[in-house]
Design an enzyme around this catalytic site. Structure first.
Site, PDB file in Angstrom:
ATOM      1  N   GLU A  82       0.888  -1.158   0.000  1.00  0.00           N
ATOM      2  CA  GLU A  82       0.000   0.000   0.000  1.00  0.00           C
ATOM      3  C   GLU A  82       0.923   1.204   0.000  1.00  0.00           C
ATOM      4  O   GLU A  82       1.814   1.284   0.839  1.00  0.00           O
ATOM      5  CB  GLU A  82      -0.827   0.005   1.290  1.00  0.00           C
ATOM      6  CG  GLU A  82      -1.673  -1.240   1.469  1.00  0.00           C
ATOM      7  CD  GLU A  82      -2.183  -1.427   2.900  1.00  0.00           C
ATOM      8  OE1 GLU A  82      -1.492  -1.018   3.850  1.00  0.00           O
ATOM      9  OE2 GLU A  82      -3.280  -1.986   3.050  1.00  0.00           O
ATOM     10  N   TYR A 201       2.542   6.587  13.555  1.00  0.00           N
ATOM     11  CA  TYR A 201       1.684   6.320  12.386  1.00  0.00           C
ATOM     12  C   TYR A 201       0.536   7.327  12.303  1.00  0.00           C
ATOM     13  O   TYR A 201       0.215   7.849  11.242  1.00  0.00           O
ATOM     14  CB  TYR A 201       1.124   4.889  12.462  1.00  0.00           C
ATOM     15  CG  TYR A 201       1.838   3.903  11.572  1.00  0.00           C
ATOM     16  CD1 TYR A 201       3.084   3.406  11.925  1.00  0.00           C
ATOM     17  CD2 TYR A 201       1.278   3.466  10.379  1.00  0.00           C
ATOM     18  CE1 TYR A 201       3.746   2.495  11.115  1.00  0.00           C
ATOM     19  CE2 TYR A 201       1.928   2.564   9.559  1.00  0.00           C
ATOM     20  CZ  TYR A 201       3.155   2.079   9.931  1.00  0.00           C
ATOM     21  OH  TYR A 201       3.817   1.183   9.119  1.00  0.00           O
TER      22      TYR A 201
END
Ligand SMILES: Cc1cc2nc3c(=O)[nH]c(=O)nc-3n(C[C@H](O)[C@H](O)[C@H](O)COP(=O)(O)OP(=O)(O)OC[C@H]3O[C@@H](n4cnc5c(N)ncnc54)[C@H](O)[C@@H]3O)c2cc1C
Length: 591
Positions: A82, A201
């Site tokens: 991804e 993240y």
């Protein structure tokens, strides 16, 4: 080495670094980090290719980014990547790496045009009850208390997150919400993983929060990443006469360490079974990819399980790091990451359909024609009620350049390899490819009477076990990873997922590439900015948008608040009335 952003630095070409003609480079590994370092040595360092030697213990380049047809076994890709439009180092480099598909264009152009023409998004993010809609409805499903827990983590200083698991910060409010289902399956987080990494993240991808439920945040390469990324880099380097030395393990590196400097002095290699040593001077630069998320990975076959073999051996990335780390505390603490494979493993499987019998089940869920050449599932489909927490995806077909036109190649993965399946009552790690396919077909809604026949004759499935695939997510603290270039190091750098660089997030292609660029820019003192990690976490528009989207498009005024909080909010809104702040909040639907 310094960071910058904007076009001024992005498009400038650096001057040739001083004395580069008298330098040589030795690179350990041929993963993305190592290949990136080699490409920057050539492009921006302007080092002659014949001065660069790359040692790889395997017989092929690519490291984690694989994608091969193994004779007698079938197609294998351990993972699918991804990716993001703000992988700044990646695009800085790939704008100059020629495509091997289309003459005269770069890998960046190829990728850009592909994803512009055919943007990625999913029409079914999750399923349940054997192929039925998982009813996530594009929502995060967070309560106000859950949203506050996420907000709190976002603002907690790194040091307070050292060595702590996610469960110290997220309660069941978050862990049971769609948010966590999306997050942990998309990024492969486990509840026991690092709270620090979770925070990094959140900050790194805050601009993508709105695109998480349906994956419109994502972009993909045309083929598997070995063919779409690794091969063009290898071809570029070969065209510049860089030396690739395969089947060669780097067993150890020696250093001379004084108060003033750290210098690599010797490399110990094992080439085709023979031990050799290379003496180094300060003009010999060493770039070391240490550790490794696919170290000790094994593959099975349609009829064989993939063995779980976590024992570390000499000449592997972990053993080499352990030897190096024992020489100086600045070289990190590998044991932090590689000591608990039960907590760092998961499995994937590559499934190839051999006839058209499974295709309608895929089509029913992805709601697209898998043979159209365009987006198919548009990211992973997660089986909400799977004991293995199975997710699967079919990216644009063909995924391999040699793939027959009437076959599909897809990818399945399970986060819990030790739990018995729902249909195949065995742990995933005990299953052959066929059995993994059976479990998948069950969750796709194939009638039980047909499951075994389809898994046997209509598909070939190859399992892969990766004992250290999430090693970098283990709870950690500052100093556990060596800096890309440790303090006072004069001729060596660490590369890849276990080297420390600021603000970026591991388990991404970009992280590895960034370490490669930073290493070269530092050791050659290249006078041009390294693009900083995309700064959305400092952009108030992205923060406001994320707050709105994470709460499933609710306004601030709809938040659960105490009486006092309500009064404070009223006052604040009164104070900003008629200002640009009010305009900003309105533009982002928060009031
Ligand atoms: C299953 C999976 C899914 C992923 N999904 C995504 C994703 O969705 N998005 C994303 O951006 N990233 C993703 N990644 C991450 C990304 O692919 C990796 O982080 C990246 O490719 C790692 O590159 P690297 O160069 O740092 O390390 P590696 O690819 O591990 O390369 C290290 C190389 O060094 C060699 N080596 C190690 N030790 C020695 C030695 N002693 N002597 C000689 N050679 C040695 C190894 O053989 C290997 O070739 C995924 C990775 C995996 C495995």
């Amino acid at each position: 080495m310094y960071y910058g952003s904007g076009n001024y630095e992005a498009f400038a070409r650096p001057l040739k670094p001083a004395n580069v003609n008298s330098k040589r480079a030795y690179i350990v590994g041929t993963g993305l980090a190592a290949l990136t370092a080699a490409c920057y040595l050539v492009r921006d360092g302007q080092m002659k290719g014949e001065h660069i030697t790359i040692f790889e213990k395997e017989s092929l380049a690519g490291g984690a980014c694989d994608g091969f047809l193994y004779p007698e076994v079938g197609y294998i890709m351990r993972g699918g990547r991804e990716m993001d439009n703000h992988f700044e180092v990646m695009w800085d480099l790939f704008r100059d790496i020629p495509s091997i598909e289309t003459e005269g264009v770069s890998v960046l152009d190829e990728y850009y045009w592909l994803n512009k023409r055919d943007p990625n998004y999913s029409l079914m993010r999750a399923t349940q009850k054997c192929g039925q809609d998982g009813q996530t409805n594009g929502e995060f499903g967070l309560s106000d208390d859950g949203a506050k827990e996420i907000m709190k983590l976002f603002f907690t200083p790194d040091e307070q997150l050292y060595n702590r698991p996610i469960t110290d910060f997220f309660s069941e409010e978050v862990l049971n919400a769609n948010f966590w289902l999306y997050w942990r399956t998309m990024f492969a987080f486990q509840n026991w993983h690092s709270a620090l990494e979770m925070k990094l993240y959140l900050k790194r991808f805050i601009h993508h929060v709105g695109g998480l439920p349906d994956f419109k945040a994502l972009r993909f390469t045309k083929y598997n990443q070995y063919e779409s990324m690794i091969l063009p880099m290898v071809k570029y380097l070969e065209s510049h006469d860089v030396n690739f030395v395969f089947n060669t393990k780097v067993v150890d590196v020696d250093f001379e360490i004084t108060a003033d400097k750290k210098q690599a002095t010797k490399i110990y290699i094992n080439k085709d079974g023979n031990d050799e040593q290379i003496d180094l001077t300060a003009n010999d630069l060493v770039f070391i990819t240490h550790g490794g998320c696919v170290e000790n990975s094994t593959y099975g076959s349609q009829d064989k399980k993939a063995e779980f073999k976590p024992e570390l051996k000499a000449g592997g990335g972990w053993d080499m790091w352990k030897r190096i780390a024992s020489k100086n505390e600045a070289f990190g603490r590998p044991d932090k990451f590689c000591s608990n494979p039960e907590k760092t493993n998961w499995m994937s499987a590559t499934v190839t359909t051999l006839d058209q019998k499974i295709v309608p089940y895929i089509e029913k869920i992805c709601q697209r024609d898998p043979f159209s050449g365009g987006v198919v599932t548009g990211g992973i489909v997660t089986v909400k009620d799977s004991n293995w927490l199975l997710s699967w995806t079919f990216n644009r077909q063909p995924q391999f350049r040699t793939q027959p036109k009437d076959q599909l190649v897809g990818w399945i993965y399970g986060l819990f390899s030790d739990k018995a399946g729902n249909y195949v009552k065995k742990p995933m790690r005990e299953c052959s490819g066929k059995e993994i396919c059976m479990e998948w077909l069950y969750h796709m809604g194939v009638p039980t009477s047909e499951i075994e026949e389809l898994a046997t004759n209509s598909a070939n499935t190859v399992p892969v076990m990766m004992p250290y695939v999430t090693a970098f997510f283990m709870p950690r603290q500052g100093g556990d990873r060596p800096d890309v270039v440790p303090e006072k190091a004069v001729n060596f750098a660490f590369l890849g997922q276990f080297a420390e660089t600021k603000r970026d997030t591991i388990f991404t292609t970009e992280y590895s590439m960034r370490t490669g660029m930073e290493a070269v820019y530092t050791l050659l003192d290249i006078d041009r900015a390294v693009p900083e990690v995309w700064g959305s976490t400092y952009d108030v528009r992205d923060l406001l948008n994320a707050s709105y989207r994470l709460r499933d498009n609710k306004k601030i005024t709809e938040m659960k608040m105490s009486f006092i909080e309500k009064i404070v909010l009223k006052k604040v809104l009164k104070t900003i009335k008629g200002t640009d702040l009010e305009v900003l909040l309105k533009e982002h639907n928060l009031i």
